[in-house]
Enzyme design. Structure first.
Site, mmCIF file in Angstrom:
data_model
loop_
_atom_site.group_PDB
_atom_site.id
_atom_site.type_symbol
_atom_site.label_atom_id
_atom_site.label_comp_id
_atom_site.label_asym_id
_atom_site.label_seq_id
_atom_site.Cartn_x
_atom_site.Cartn_y
_atom_site.Cartn_z
ATOM 1 N N THR A 1 52.999 69.103 -61.344
ATOM 2 C CA THR A 1 54.121 68.792 -60.437
ATOM 3 C C THR A 1 53.581 68.572 -59.021
ATOM 4 O O THR A 1 54.341 68.627 -58.056
ATOM 5 C CB THR A 1 55.161 69.931 -60.421
ATOM 6 O OG1 THR A 1 54.476 71.162 -60.114
ATOM 7 C CG2 THR A 1 55.904 70.060 -61.721
ATOM 8 N N GLU B 1 52.823 55.847 -59.419
ATOM 9 C CA GLU B 1 54.297 55.834 -59.466
ATOM 10 C C GLU B 1 54.839 54.570 -58.814
ATOM 11 O O GLU B 1 54.302 54.144 -57.799
ATOM 12 C CB GLU B 1 54.839 57.058 -58.708
ATOM 13 C CG GLU B 1 54.662 58.320 -59.487
ATOM 14 C CD GLU B 1 55.194 59.549 -58.751
ATOM 15 O OE1 GLU B 1 56.112 59.415 -57.924
ATOM 16 O OE2 GLU B 1 54.674 60.629 -59.024
ATOM 17 N N HIS C 1 59.258 62.340 -61.125
ATOM 18 C CA HIS C 1 59.034 63.022 -59.836
ATOM 19 C C HIS C 1 60.320 63.720 -59.354
ATOM 20 O O HIS C 1 60.862 63.397 -58.290
ATOM 21 C CB HIS C 1 58.523 62.025 -58.783
ATOM 22 C CG HIS C 1 57.772 62.666 -57.668
ATOM 23 N ND1 HIS C 1 56.762 62.038 -56.966
ATOM 24 C CD2 HIS C 1 57.885 63.898 -57.085
ATOM 25 C CE1 HIS C 1 56.299 62.832 -56.024
ATOM 26 N NE2 HIS C 1 56.968 63.969 -56.065
ATOM 27 N N ARG D 1 50.500 66.046 -57.541
ATOM 28 C CA ARG D 1 50.372 64.598 -57.355
ATOM 29 C C ARG D 1 49.623 64.042 -58.550
ATOM 30 O O ARG D 1 48.662 64.654 -59.035
ATOM 31 C CB ARG D 1 49.602 64.266 -56.065
ATOM 32 C CG ARG D 1 50.403 64.450 -54.779
ATOM 33 C CD ARG D 1 51.551 63.444 -54.660
ATOM 34 N NE ARG D 1 52.298 63.573 -53.428
ATOM 35 C CZ ARG D 1 53.404 64.319 -53.273
ATOM 36 N NH1 ARG D 1 53.888 65.012 -54.307
ATOM 37 N NH2 ARG D 1 54.036 64.350 -52.124
ATOM 38 N N MET E 1 47.179 78.292 -55.522
ATOM 39 C CA MET E 1 48.072 79.447 -55.345
ATOM 40 C C MET E 1 48.639 79.474 -53.925
ATOM 41 O O MET E 1 48.447 80.428 -53.185
ATOM 42 C CB MET E 1 47.310 80.744 -55.596
ATOM 43 C CG MET E 1 47.461 81.262 -57.004
ATOM 44 S SD MET E 1 49.140 81.858 -57.295
ATOM 45 C CE MET E 1 48.870 82.862 -58.710
ATOM 46 N N GLY E 2 49.323 78.395 -53.550
ATOM 47 C CA GLY E 2 50.004 78.370 -52.246
ATOM 48 C C GLY E 2 51.446 78.804 -52.444
ATOM 49 O O GLY E 2 51.749 79.593 -53.351
ATOM 50 N N ARG E 3 52.331 78.259 -51.595
ATOM 51 C CA ARG E 3 53.753 78.633 -51.683
ATOM 52 C C ARG E 3 54.330 78.348 -53.071
ATOM 53 O O ARG E 3 54.933 79.217 -53.697
ATOM 54 C CB ARG E 3 54.559 77.835 -50.651
ATOM 55 C CG ARG E 3 54.632 78.438 -49.277
ATOM 56 C CD ARG E 3 55.521 77.574 -48.382
ATOM 57 N NE ARG E 3 54.887 76.287 -48.159
ATOM 58 C CZ ARG E 3 54.299 75.928 -47.025
ATOM 59 N NH1 ARG E 3 54.307 76.725 -45.991
ATOM 60 N NH2 ARG E 3 53.727 74.755 -46.898
ATOM 61 N N ILE E 4 54.129 77.108 -53.552
ATOM 62 C CA ILE E 4 54.771 76.726 -54.821
ATOM 63 C C ILE E 4 54.069 77.410 -55.997
ATOM 64 O O ILE E 4 54.727 77.950 -56.897
ATOM 65 C CB ILE E 4 54.789 75.183 -54.980
ATOM 66 C CG1 ILE E 4 55.641 74.559 -53.857
ATOM 67 C CG2 ILE E 4 55.343 74.790 -56.345
ATOM 68 C CD1 ILE E 4 55.596 73.043 -53.779
HETATM 69 C C1 DGY Z 1 56.903 66.620 -51.830
HETATM 70 O O1 DGY Z 1 57.712 67.063 -51.007
HETATM 71 O O2 DGY Z 1 55.742 66.360 -51.528
HETATM 72 C C2 DGY Z 1 57.403 66.393 -53.198
HETATM 73 O O3 DGY Z 1 56.519 65.731 -54.007
HETATM 74 C C3 DGY Z 1 58.755 65.697 -53.188
HETATM 75 O O4 DGY Z 1 59.423 66.218 -54.290
#
Ligand code: DGY
Length: 306
Positions: free
Chosen positions: A223, A254, A272, A225, A152-155
């Site tokens: 989304t 990847e 990605h 890693r 639960m950080g920024r994203i």
């Molecule tokens: C990041 O900035 O770490 C992202 O994975 C790039 O989209």
């Protein structure tokens, strides 16, 4: 002074570098740079502007004269931060500017996986849509479902804001949460979305035992890693029918996608794309270049990690 940029970036970023009088070695190759090429091309550079999967290892960081690694990403798991400290190389990243774009993409993956959009599109394109049927491609209602956000950080917080608008109930963990908190979140969430950084503590955080704790029929979205998930264990959980699907923007090796996940209808796969908008990539390039120039001009960069 010379700068290696390992992939073409938005011109707003290169303009900042050339305006500062720097000489650019701009690599333009769709394939990621390998360790050998990265090491060879960093020789003679004062600065490196790498992409999030470039292996910036101890050898690269020991390059004589290298002063700064200005990551074109918020994640810095591709950089050996201990080696950077040891060699006195400054490392910077791009926090904040990609929060909304990445949260949008996570929400898109949640929707695509829950409502089976990839399967539906493939079915239509191969001519297998023979008409509306009540039993065709039923998915998961997001309304009243519980979304568990790991990180639960920024994203993660921005994803929660979006999901609330879809009527979802939110649970979340942070780096301060205990393993029991994580297990409780997994056991009670219909959708689990990963937003933690990749660290020694989060490698394979979702492995066989933790995937087994997820609710039967739940969905996993990543989304963050790829290596946060043990992809073999995920393939097992999908094959066994324990999970209803997965939405993956990131992959452990990847650009390779796990061979057992690639053919699966119940997995939505993206290359990605989290931060891939014109505006966000411009802002990331600008931030990376601004940090880089600050270090080479002897100023404190705004987004220093090491
Ligand atoms: C990041 O900035 O770490 C992202 O994975 C790039 O989209």
């Amino acid at each position: 002074m010379r700068v290696l940029i390992t992939q073409a970036i938005d011109p707003a970023g290169t303009a900042i570098l050339t305006d500062a009088g720097l000489a650019l070695d701009s690599r333009d190759d769709p394939h990621p740079i390998g360790s050998d090429e990265l090491r060879a091309r960093t020789a003679g550079c004062a600065a490196l502007l790498p992409m999030p999967t470039d292996p910036v290892d101890a050898d690269v960081l020991s390059t004589p004269g290298l002063r700064v690694v200005a990551c074109h990403s918020v994640g810095t798991d591709h950089v050996d931060l201990d080696a950077a400290r040891a060699h006195g190389v400054v490392v910077t990243h791009t926090p904040g500017v990609l929060t909304d774009a990445t949260a949008d993409l996570a929400m898109a993956l949640i929707l695509a996986t829950a409502r089976r959009l990839g399967e539906g599109e493939r079915l239509l394109r191969r001519g297998a849509f023979h008409g509306w049927r009540p039993t065709m491609l039923r998915g998961l209602d997001l309304h009243d479902a519980t979304l568990g956000i790991v990180g639960m950080g920024r994203i993660g917080t921005a994803v929660a804001d979006r999901a609330r608008a879809f009527g979802m109930h939110i649970r979340g963990t942070t780096s301060a949460s205990s393993r029991d908190d994580l297990l409780e979140l997994l056991a009670t969430s219909d959708v689990v979305s990963l937003h933690c950084p990749l660290t020694d503590d989060t490698v394979h955080l979702l492995d066989s035992p933790t995937l087994a704790r997820m609710k039967p029929g739940a969905i996993l979205v990543n989304t963050a890693r790829g290596a946060v998930i043990d992809e073999d264990a995920l393939a097992d959980a999908l094959e066994a029918g324990h999970l209803a699907g997965a939405g993956l923007d990131v992959h452990a090796a990847e650009p390779r996608v796990h061979p057992r996940l690639l053919p699966r209808e119940d997995v939505v796969l993206l290359p990605h794309l989290g931060s891939a908008t014109w505006q966000t990539r411009r802002a990331m390039a600008t931030k990376a270049a601004t940090n880089l120039v600050a270090v080479l001009q002897g100023r404190t960069p705004p987004d220093r990690v090491v």
